[in-house]
Design an enzyme around this catalytic site. Structure first.
Site, PDB file in Angstrom:
ATOM      1  N   ASN A   8       0.857  -1.186   0.000  1.00 56.04           N
ATOM      2  CA  ASN A   8       0.000   0.000   0.000  1.00 56.04           C
ATOM      3  C   ASN A   8       0.896   1.241   0.000  1.00 56.04           C
ATOM      4  O   ASN A   8       1.471   1.581   1.032  1.00 56.04           O
ATOM      5  CB  ASN A   8      -0.901  -0.043   1.260  1.00 56.04           C
ATOM      6  CG  ASN A   8      -1.751   1.199   1.415  1.00 56.04           C
ATOM      7  OD1 ASN A   8      -1.827   2.031   0.505  1.00 56.04           O
ATOM      8  ND2 ASN A   8      -2.395   1.343   2.574  1.00 56.04           N
ATOM      9  N   TRP A   9       1.015   1.868  -1.152  1.00 57.45           N
ATOM     10  CA  TRP A   9       1.955   3.000  -1.269  1.00 57.45           C
ATOM     11  C   TRP A   9       1.425   4.268  -0.600  1.00 57.45           C
ATOM     12  O   TRP A   9       2.141   5.248  -0.462  1.00 57.45           O
ATOM     13  CB  TRP A   9       2.232   3.303  -2.743  1.00 57.45           C
ATOM     14  CG  TRP A   9       2.969   2.221  -3.465  1.00 57.45           C
ATOM     15  CD1 TRP A   9       3.244   0.952  -3.014  1.00 57.45           C
ATOM     16  CD2 TRP A   9       3.525   2.299  -4.786  1.00 57.45           C
ATOM     17  NE1 TRP A   9       3.927   0.255  -3.975  1.00 57.45           N
ATOM     18  CE2 TRP A   9       4.117   1.050  -5.066  1.00 57.45           C
ATOM     19  CE3 TRP A   9       3.586   3.299  -5.756  1.00 57.45           C
ATOM     20  CZ2 TRP A   9       4.757   0.785  -6.280  1.00 57.45           C
ATOM     21  CZ3 TRP A   9       4.213   3.041  -6.967  1.00 57.45           C
ATOM     22  CH2 TRP A   9       4.799   1.791  -7.217  1.00 57.45           C
ATOM     23  N   LYS A  10       0.139   4.277  -0.268  1.00 62.66           N
ATOM     24  CA  LYS A  10      -0.499   5.482   0.306  1.00 62.66           C
ATOM     25  C   LYS A  10      -0.234   6.682  -0.613  1.00 62.66           C
ATOM     26  O   LYS A  10      -0.265   6.508  -1.824  1.00 62.66           O
ATOM     27  CB  LYS A  10      -0.034   5.710   1.745  1.00 62.66           C
ATOM     28  CG  LYS A  10      -0.228   4.443   2.590  1.00 62.66           C
ATOM     29  CD  LYS A  10      -0.157   4.670   4.058  1.00 62.66           C
ATOM     30  CE  LYS A  10      -0.407   3.354   4.781  1.00 62.66           C
ATOM     31  NZ  LYS A  10      -0.449   3.494   6.219  1.00 62.66           N
ATOM     32  N   HIS A  92      -9.935   1.432   4.564  1.00 60.83           N
ATOM     33  CA  HIS A  92      -8.673   1.588   5.308  1.00 60.83           C
ATOM     34  C   HIS A  92      -8.918   2.561   6.467  1.00 60.83           C
ATOM     35  O   HIS A  92      -9.704   3.510   6.335  1.00 60.83           O
ATOM     36  CB  HIS A  92      -7.585   2.123   4.370  1.00 60.83           C
ATOM     37  CG  HIS A  92      -6.231   2.099   5.002  1.00 60.83           C
ATOM     38  ND1 HIS A  92      -5.838   3.041   5.924  1.00 60.83           N
ATOM     39  CD2 HIS A  92      -5.216   1.228   4.889  1.00 60.83           C
ATOM     40  CE1 HIS A  92      -4.604   2.745   6.339  1.00 60.83           C
ATOM     41  NE2 HIS A  92      -4.210   1.646   5.725  1.00 60.83           N
ATOM     42  N   GLU A  94      -7.285   4.950   7.579  1.00 57.54           N
ATOM     43  CA  GLU A  94      -7.023   6.359   7.260  1.00 57.54           C
ATOM     44  C   GLU A  94      -8.214   6.963   6.522  1.00 57.54           C
ATOM     45  O   GLU A  94      -8.533   8.141   6.682  1.00 57.54           O
ATOM     46  CB  GLU A  94      -5.709   6.481   6.463  1.00 57.54           C
ATOM     47  CG  GLU A  94      -4.510   6.245   7.389  1.00 57.54           C
ATOM     48  CD  GLU A  94      -3.273   5.688   6.723  1.00 57.54           C
ATOM     49  OE1 GLU A  94      -3.166   5.721   5.497  1.00 57.54           O
ATOM     50  OE2 GLU A  94      -2.392   5.191   7.472  1.00 57.54           O
ATOM     51  N   GLU A 168      -5.940  -4.761  10.586  1.00 58.75           N
ATOM     52  CA  GLU A 168      -4.940  -3.726  10.830  1.00 58.75           C
ATOM     53  C   GLU A 168      -5.332  -2.932  12.074  1.00 58.75           C
ATOM     54  O   GLU A 168      -6.155  -2.000  11.975  1.00 58.75           O
ATOM     55  CB  GLU A 168      -4.875  -2.746   9.648  1.00 58.75           C
ATOM     56  CG  GLU A 168      -4.448  -3.352   8.339  1.00 58.75           C
ATOM     57  CD  GLU A 168      -3.838  -2.300   7.412  1.00 58.75           C
ATOM     58  OE1 GLU A 168      -2.707  -2.506   6.990  1.00 58.75           O
ATOM     59  OE2 GLU A 168      -4.487  -1.288   7.139  1.00 58.75           O
ATOM     60  N   GLY A 177      -0.688   5.778  13.030  1.00 62.86           N
ATOM     61  CA  GLY A 177      -0.857   5.204  14.376  1.00 62.86           C
ATOM     62  C   GLY A 177       0.436   5.381  15.158  1.00 62.86           C
ATOM     63  O   GLY A 177       1.201   6.312  14.903  1.00 62.86           O
ATOM     64  N   SER A 213       2.855  -1.719  10.588  1.00 56.44           N
ATOM     65  CA  SER A 213       4.288  -1.677  10.908  1.00 56.44           C
ATOM     66  C   SER A 213       5.055  -2.952  10.572  1.00 56.44           C
ATOM     67  O   SER A 213       5.950  -3.344  11.322  1.00 56.44           O
ATOM     68  CB  SER A 213       4.498  -1.289  12.372  1.00 56.44           C
ATOM     69  OG  SER A 213       4.078   0.032  12.581  1.00 56.44           O
ATOM     70  N   GLY A 234       2.596  -0.932   4.362  1.00 55.57           N
ATOM     71  CA  GLY A 234       2.631   0.467   3.942  1.00 55.57           C
ATOM     72  C   GLY A 234       4.041   1.000   3.808  1.00 55.57           C
ATOM     73  O   GLY A 234       4.801   0.582   2.916  1.00 55.57           O
TER      74      GLY A 234
HETATM   75  P1  PGA Z   1       2.251   0.531   7.659  1.00 56.99           P
HETATM   76  O1  PGA Z   1       0.829   0.672   6.982  1.00 56.99           O
HETATM   77  O2  PGA Z   1       2.882  -0.732   7.122  1.00 56.99           O
HETATM   78  O3  PGA Z   1       2.986   1.772   7.208  1.00 56.99           O
HETATM   79  O4  PGA Z   1       2.052   0.498   9.116  1.00 56.99           O
HETATM   80  C1  PGA Z   1       0.004  -0.417   6.736  1.00 56.99           C
HETATM   81  C2  PGA Z   1      -1.302   0.087   6.182  1.00 56.99           C
HETATM   82  O5  PGA Z   1      -1.748   1.153   6.620  1.00 56.99           O
HETATM   83  O6  PGA Z   1      -1.889  -0.536   5.289  1.00 56.99           O
END
Ligand code: PGA
Length: 257
Positions: A8-10, A92, A94, A168, A177, A213, A234
């Protein structure tokens, strides 16, 4: 069956040349034992899909539940299908927390995705306040998120299509988070609980992943649990070196499992 690594590149990276670098690091592993899915921002999706020449699969990070029309700023499932996207991340944390998405809306999105042959990657997970209330409470919370987000599928008895759930915990996500991964033990228990829920409701084709994470120092601990079908990754996955390291570790570490 091979485990799945969804990246997930966000809202990263900021240029197409950097996006191409990330694609290149993923293409190095096209013969990997791990199935890799890349979820870049919308603006890079089409060109990356064309560049990848079908050697890797792609997902979007969101979509709207209507096919077309007056919905400024939204992207439809039809647009995603037309450029060759196969997966879509929905609900998600977010999106839930920053953009106010609620289960009812997510349920419509999951239904629209499935009805149009996109595989939803539905995210669920408790925040820190709920986690602190104890196991019974946070388990109940996650199950109710699932029940409501899958509501339209359950009502319409759509159980035969592929779905992916990502557990998650909100607090475990880096960036939005605290950035402290959950324990593989709790992730494993929650994933069993989620699988049990899906099974009991009649769902037939599902994978359940952990996210929050994950990085090269902990990814194998999670992926080597037999209940965990893979991960939604992410921040660590938008660093080409860290991405390569994670896939190498998984390929080596899971070889004999
Ligand atoms: P993260 O994000 O690996 O940066 O904690 C995971 C996600 O939000 O899908």
């Amino acid at each position: 069956m091979s485990k799945i690594f969804i990246s997930n590149w966000k809202m990263n990276p900021q240029s197409f040349s950097e996006a191409e670098e990330l694609l290149k690091s993923a293409l190095k592993f096209k013969a990997s034992n791990i199935k890799i899915v890349l979820c870049p921002p919308f603006v890079w999706l089409r060109d990356l899909i064309l560049k990848s020449k079908n050697k890797i699969e792609f997902g979007a990070q969101n979509m709207f539940f209507e096919e077309k029309g007056a919905f400024t700023g939204e992207i439809s499932y039809k647009m995603l299908k037309n450029i060759g996207v196969k997966y879509v991340i929905l609900g998600h944390s977010e999106r839930r927390n920053i953009f106010g998405e609620i289960n009812e809306m997510i349920s419509k999105k999951v239904f629209a995705a499935i009805s149009n042959n996109l595989v939803p990657i539905l995210c669920v997970g408790e925040n820190l306040n709920i986690r602190k209330k104890g196991k019974k409470i946070f388990e109940k919370f996650v199950l109710s998120q699932l029940e409501f987000s899958l509501g339209k599928l359950i009502q319409n008895k759509i159980f035969n299509k592929e779905i992916i759930i990502a557990y998650e915990p909100v607090w475990a996500i880096s960036g939005s988070g605290l950035g402290i991964a959950d324990t593989p033990e709790n992730a494993k228990n929650m994933i069993s609980l989620i699988k049990n829920f899906l099974f009991k409701n009649g769902f037939k084709k599902f994978l359940v992943l952990y996210g929050g994470s994950l990085n090269s120092s902990n990814v194998l601990n999670f992926f080597s649990q037999k209940e965990i079908d893979g991960g939604l990754v992410g921040s660590a996955s938008v660093n080409p070196d860290e991405f390569s390291k994670m896939i190498q570790i998984l390929n080596k570490g899971l070889k004999n499992k």
